[in-house]
Design a protein around this motif. Structure first.
Motif, short mmCIF file in Angstrom:
data_model
loop_
_atom_site.label_atom_id
_atom_site.label_comp_id
_atom_site.label_asym_id
_atom_site.label_seq_id
_atom_site.Cartn_x
_atom_site.Cartn_y
_atom_site.Cartn_z
N GLU A 11 0.83 -1.20 0.00
CA GLU A 11 0.00 0.00 0.00
C GLU A 11 0.87 1.25 0.00
OE1 GLU A 11 -3.80 0.19 0.20
OE2 GLU A 11 -3.06 -1.54 -0.90
N LEU A 12 1.92 1.23 0.81
CA LEU A 12 2.84 2.37 0.87
C LEU A 12 3.47 2.63 -0.49
CD1 LEU A 12 4.28 4.50 2.63
CD2 LEU A 12 6.02 2.77 3.12
N GLY A 58 -0.54 10.37 8.29
CA GLY A 58 -0.68 9.97 6.90
C GLY A 58 -0.83 11.21 6.04
N GLY A 60 0.82 12.52 3.65
CA GLY A 60 1.17 12.55 2.23
C GLY A 60 2.06 13.73 1.93
N ASP A 79 4.22 10.76 8.01
CA ASP A 79 3.93 9.79 6.96
C ASP A 79 5.10 8.82 6.92
OD1 ASP A 79 1.78 10.00 4.40
OD2 ASP A 79 3.48 8.68 4.08
N SER A 105 5.72 6.90 12.30
CA SER A 105 4.42 6.23 12.43
C SER A 105 3.60 6.88 13.53
CB SER A 105 4.62 4.75 12.76
OG SER A 105 5.15 4.61 14.07
N CYS A 122 -6.73 12.25 10.28
CA CYS A 122 -6.26 11.05 9.58
C CYS A 122 -7.18 10.84 8.37
CB CYS A 122 -6.29 9.86 10.53
SG CYS A 122 -5.59 8.35 9.83
N GLU A 124 -8.07 9.32 4.74
CA GLU A 124 -7.84 8.27 3.74
C GLU A 124 -6.66 7.37 4.08
OE1 GLU A 124 -10.09 7.81 1.39
OE2 GLU A 124 -11.16 9.57 2.09
N LEU A 125 -6.53 7.01 5.34
CA LEU A 125 -5.48 6.08 5.74
C LEU A 125 -6.06 4.79 6.31
CD1 LEU A 125 -2.48 5.44 6.17
CD2 LEU A 125 -2.64 6.61 8.40
N HIS A 128 -6.16 1.68 4.31
CA HIS A 128 -4.89 1.21 3.73
C HIS A 128 -3.98 0.51 4.73
CE1 HIS A 128 -5.69 3.16 -0.10
NE2 HIS A 128 -5.99 4.27 0.54
N VAL A 129 -4.40 0.40 5.99
CA VAL A 129 -3.58 -0.26 7.00
C VAL A 129 -4.13 -1.65 7.30
CG1 VAL A 129 -2.85 1.93 8.03
CG2 VAL A 129 -4.85 0.73 8.95
N THR A 153 -12.71 8.33 5.57
CA THR A 153 -12.45 7.03 4.94
C THR A 153 -13.64 6.66 4.06
OG1 THR A 153 -11.69 4.77 5.38
CG2 THR A 153 -13.34 5.66 6.89
#
Length: 238
Positions: A11-12, A58, A60, A79, A105, A122, A124-125, A128-129, A153
């Motif tokens: 994802e990263l 996150g 970005g 990020d 983190s 936070c 749109e993270l 993705h985790v 999200t």
């Protein structure tokens, strides 16, 4: 960088590859540029940003971080993408905005500065985790009593499958293909349950509607696709 166990390297890598196009408002992340003013306004209406200490987890390339810093917030943007952090630092320097960017983190920041932030964002993270509940617990640890957590999200519904994946990624090209996986999407009830377990209270839930033809976004009542949530840590809790 600190603890990063709640990380999917695949994802990263998706976002590492997009870092140098992050600030292109007509590029592959153009939808973020349309959504950002609505998210920033949602936060600003609920937190007095002038002088507030805010964590953007996150972050970005710094789109939201810069918006909040421009309103007087003391922003720490973190990020795990080194390229994104480099892009964010360069852009903030060009804009003369004092954002503290770190390749770190949420768990590491929470261990370093627990209970230090008036607001934590936070965006749109969570989808993705590997474990969104672990992420929420880490975010909660960053808040001072009375502070607010803002999470954006995507719901896990048939409407979201068609709207956020099939249409957005494959039919309309609003975001790069493969950005989202349906099984990773997070229902509001799941998010609220994780927040309660972390000692937070749900304050508000709002839909985030996006018109792909006008490229305009606005808040709405329906949360079946994109949504924003505000949680608070009650005063007296740490």
């Amino acid at each position: 960088m600190g603890a990063a166990a709640n990380l999917d390297t695949a994802e990263l890598a998706k976002f590492e590859g997009l870092a140098h196009q992050y600030w292109d408002a007509a590029g592959p992340l153009h939808t973020l540029h349309s959504l950002n003013p609505v998210r920033a306004a949602f936060i600003a209406a609920r937190v007095r940003l002038a002088g507030a200490r805010v964590a953007d987890v996150g972050c970005g390339g710094g789109l939201l971080s810069e918006s909040l810093a421009a309103q007087g917030a003391r922003v720490t943007g973190i990020d795990l993408s080194p390229t994104m952090i480099s892009v964010a630092e360069l852009h903030a320097t060009e804009m003369k905005l004092p954002v503290d960017y770190r390749m770190q983190s949420a768990a590491a920041l929470a261990a370093e500065a627990p209970g230090s932030f008036d607001a934590v964002c936070c965006m749109e993270l969570a989808e993705h985790v590997p474990d969104p509940a672990v992420l929420v617990a880490e975010l909660a640890r960053l808040l001072r009593p009375g502070g607010s957590l803002f999470i954006s999200t995507i719901n896990r519904t048939p409407q979201a499958f068609f709207g956020a994946i099939v249409a957005a990624e494959y039919l309309l090209g609003l975001v790069p293909r493969g950005t989202h996986e349906y099984a990773r999407l997070v229902r509001p009830a799941e998010l609220a349950r994780a927040a309660r377990a972390a000692g937070l209270e749900l304050r508000e839930l709002a839909g985030l509607d996006y018109n792909p033809f006008t490229r305009r976004a606005h808040l709405g009542a329906r949360v079946d696709i994109n949504y924003l949530a505000q949680f608070t840590l009650p005063a007296g809790r740490a």
